[in-house]
Design an enzyme around this catalytic site. Structure first.
Site, PDB file in Angstrom:
ATOM      1  N   GLU A   1      49.357  47.608  37.570  1.00  0.00           N
ATOM      2  CA  GLU A   1      47.993  46.600  38.055  1.00  0.00           C
ATOM      3  C   GLU A   1      48.134  47.333  39.699  1.00  0.00           C
ATOM      4  O   GLU A   1      49.230  48.228  40.314  1.00  0.00           O
ATOM      5  CB  GLU A   1      48.051  46.152  38.505  1.00  0.00           C
TER       6      GLU A   1
ATOM      7  N   LYS B   1      41.381  28.772  39.721  1.00  0.00           N
ATOM      8  CA  LYS B   1      42.582  29.345  39.197  1.00  0.00           C
ATOM      9  C   LYS B   1      43.397  29.003  40.178  1.00  0.00           C
ATOM     10  O   LYS B   1      44.131  29.173  41.314  1.00  0.00           O
ATOM     11  CB  LYS B   1      41.898  29.901  39.136  1.00  0.00           C
TER      12      LYS B   1
ATOM     13  N   GLU C   1      39.109  34.675  33.525  1.00  0.00           N
ATOM     14  CA  GLU C   1      40.174  34.295  33.749  1.00  0.00           C
ATOM     15  C   GLU C   1      39.658  36.066  34.302  1.00  0.00           C
ATOM     16  O   GLU C   1      40.010  36.373  36.141  1.00  0.00           O
ATOM     17  CB  GLU C   1      41.388  34.621  33.314  1.00  0.00           C
TER      18      GLU C   1
ATOM     19  N   LYS D   1      56.026  39.561  29.268  1.00  0.00           N
ATOM     20  CA  LYS D   1      55.900  39.984  30.348  1.00  0.00           C
ATOM     21  C   LYS D   1      57.539  40.009  30.810  1.00  0.00           C
ATOM     22  O   LYS D   1      57.545  41.451  31.294  1.00  0.00           O
ATOM     23  CB  LYS D   1      55.374  39.586  31.666  1.00  0.00           C
TER      24      LYS D   1
ATOM     25  N   GLU E   1      53.575  34.007  27.167  1.00  0.00           N
ATOM     26  CA  GLU E   1      53.509  34.422  28.143  1.00  0.00           C
ATOM     27  C   GLU E   1      54.275  35.224  29.355  1.00  0.00           C
ATOM     28  O   GLU E   1      53.986  36.422  29.058  1.00  0.00           O
ATOM     29  CB  GLU E   1      51.643  34.408  28.799  1.00  0.00           C
TER      30      GLU E   1
END
Length: 430
Positions: free
Chosen positions: A239, A189, A283, A419, A415
Site C-alpha cells: 500500500e 468502521k 469497506e 496476512k 484474514e
C-alpha cells in the site's frame, strides 16, 4: 564488491577539497556502476554503523540504501521544516513515521546509495550550522569505517515460544465488542490488529528476513529501518500512502481482502468474488470517501480511478487509486491528513482511534505508520503493513483487519492469519 570500494574511495577524494569554515549544506556524488555482485541491502546491513535504512518502491524503479545520520528528526514535520531552510531541492530525508503521525524517526543520511531505473549514484551529505570544513573532515574519517562486507542471508532459527496478542478467544471478544459499538453508533468502521511474538534461541538476522521477503513478495514496497544493532523494523507492504512529484499527488484506498491461490483460475474466481462482495466493497468505499474528504482542503483537482484487484502472494486486495493536484507541496499536511487512513484505523478517525487505544492489547509503534523519503522536489511513503519488529531474540509480527457491521470474528481471524503468513512462512521454511 569492488564497485562500492571504488565509489567510497572516490567520495573520500572529493572530501579533500577546501570547504569553507562556514555553515551550509553540500552533497557530493559519484556514479555507481550497477552489477549483480552488489546488493545494497546486504552491504548496508553488513556495516557496523547506524541508523540504516533500505527502501524499494513497489514498481522496483527506485531503491535507496541510507547509512549514518548527519541530522535526526523526531517527526516528519521537523524534517520538512529543516528541508525548507535549505535551498536544495534534491536533498532527501528518509525514515519511518509511527502509527501516531506526530512521532517519527527520520534522518538526513551521511551516505546514500540511490538507484532510479538503471542508474545509480553514491552520495555523501555534508551539513553544519558552524563549519562545512569541519563536517567534511568528520565525514572523511567516518567513510574510513566502512567496508565492502556484505551481511549473511542465513535465516536458520530455533523457536522457543509463540504468543498472540490477543489470542483467538480474546480476538473474537474484541470483534464482538467492536461490532456492538458500531451498532450503537460509536463509529462505522474500526481496524483492529494482532501482534504475534515469536521468541527464538538466538537473535534473528533481520536483514536476512528482509531479503527473503523481498525475494518472494512482488508488487510490494520493501522497507527496513535498523535503529541500532538490536532493533529493526521491516516489512513488505502493498500500500502506498502517497507519492508526490511537485504538486502532483497520488494516493489510494487499499481495503477489502480475500485469500490468494497458486492456481490462476482459482485466484481469479476469488478475485471476482471480492469485486462483487458487498462487505468488502463497502469497506473500500468508506476509505475512498474519507481520503477524498481529507484532501478537499489541500487540492484543487481530484480524480478517483475504477476499482481493481491487487494480487499478492498470500492475499488479494481491492484498490482504488486517487489522483490529485495539491494547492501547495507540503508533506507535513499530506502526512497529517492521510495517516492513519481509514484502511488502518477506521471511521470516524477520532472515535476509531479511541477504541483502538482503549482495547488493543499492545502498542502499534511503527506498525501501520509509514516509511519512505521526502525532499522539496518529491516524496513517497508506503503504509507499513505486512511488517515485523526484530528486537533481541524476538520477532513481533503484525496483522490487522477492517471491522464493520456484519464482520464475522472467525473470518477476520482467518484474514489476519493470511496476512501474517507472508512473513511468518519465511521464518519457518518448509
Amino acid at each position: 564488491m569492488r564497485s562500492i570500494l571504488a565509489a567510497l574511495q572516490s567520495l573520500s577524494g572529493l572530501l579533500t577539497d577546501d570547504f569553507p569554515a562556514l555553515p551550509g549544506a553540500r552533497t557530493l556524488e559519484v556514479f555507481f556502476p550497477l552489477s549483480d555482485a552488489f546488493d545494497p541491502l546486504a552491504w548496508l546491513s553488513g556495516q557496523a554503523v547506524w541508523p540504516q535504512f533500505y527502501w524499494q518502491q513497489r514498481s522496483g524503479k527506485e531503491e535507496i540504501a541510507a547509512l549514518g545520520a548527519v541530522q535526526t528528526f523526531s517527526s516528519l514535520a521537523k524534517a520538512n521544516a529543516f528541508l525548507h531552510t535549505l535551498e536544495r531541492d534534491d536533498l532527501r530525508i528518509c525514515g519511518v513515521n509511527a502509527f501516531d503521525p506526530n512521532v517519527g524517526q527520520l534522518f538526513l543520511p551521511r551516505l546514500e546509495w540511490r538507484r532510479e531505473a538503471g542508474h545509480a549514484q553514491l552520495r555523501i551529505n555534508l551539513w553544519s550550522d558552524t563549519s562545512l570544513r569541519q563536517d567534511a573532515e568528520q565525514a572523511r574519517a567516518w567513510l574510513a569505517l566502512l567496508t565492502a562486507h556484505h551481511a549473511s542471508a542465513e535465516l536458520a532459527l530455533q523457536q522457543k515460544s509463540e504468543t498472540h496478542r490477543p489470542g483467538k478467544e480474546g480476538w473474537c471478544r474484541l470483534i464482538d465488542q467492536a461490532t456492538q459499538a458500531i451498532r450503537d453508533g460509536a463509529f462505522s468502521k474500526v481496524v483492529l490488529a494482532r501482534a504475534t511474538d515469536l521468541v527464538f534461541c538466538g537473535a534473528p538476522n533481520a536483514s536476512a528476513l528482509m531479503a527473503a521477503s523481498r525475494r518472494v513478495n512482488f508488487s510490494c514496497y520493501h522497507f527496513y529501518m535498523a535503529f541500532d544493532a538490536q532493533r529493526t523494523f521491516l516489512g513488505s507492504s502493498p500500500e502506498r500512502l502517497w507519492r508526490r512529484r511537485g504538486t502532483a499527488l497520488r494516493t489510494e484506498a487499499l481495503a477489502g481482502t480475500v485469500a490468494a491461490h497458486d492456481d490462476a483460475a482459482t485466484a481469479k474466481r476469488l478475485g471476482d468474488w471480492l469485486m462483487r462482495d458487498d462487505k468488502n466493497q463497502r469497506e473500500n468505499s468508506l476509505v475512498v470517501e474519507d481520503i477524498c474528504q481529507r484532501l478537499q482542503g489541500l487540492t484543487h483537482a481530484l480524480d478517483v480511478l475504477p476499482a481493481e484487484i491487487v494480487r499478492l502472494r498470500k492475499v488479494q486486495h481491492l484498490r482504488r487509486c486517487i489522483q490529485a493536484e495539491l494547492n501547495v507541496a507540503d508533506d507535513t499536511r499530506c502526512l497529517l491528513q492521510l495517516q492513519p487512513t481509514a484502511a488502518v484505523a477506521g471511521l470516524p478517525r477520532a472515535q476509531a482511534l479511541d477504541f483502538i487505544d482503549r482495547f488493543e492489547p499492545f502498542t502499534r509503534e511503527w506498525y501501520a505508520g509509514s516509511a519512505g523519503y521526502l525532499s522539496r522536489r518529491q516524496s513517497e511513503f508506503c503504509v507499513t503493513l505486512r511488517s515485523a519488529k526484530v528486537e533481541g531474540d524476538t520477532v513481533r509480527l503484525y496483522a490487522g483487519a477492517g471491522i464493520i457491521d456484519g464482520s464475522d470474528p472467525e473470518q477476520e481471524w482467518q484474514e489476519i492469519e493470511n496476512k501474517a503468513a507472508g512473513l511468518r512462512a519465511l521464518l519457518f521454511p518448509e
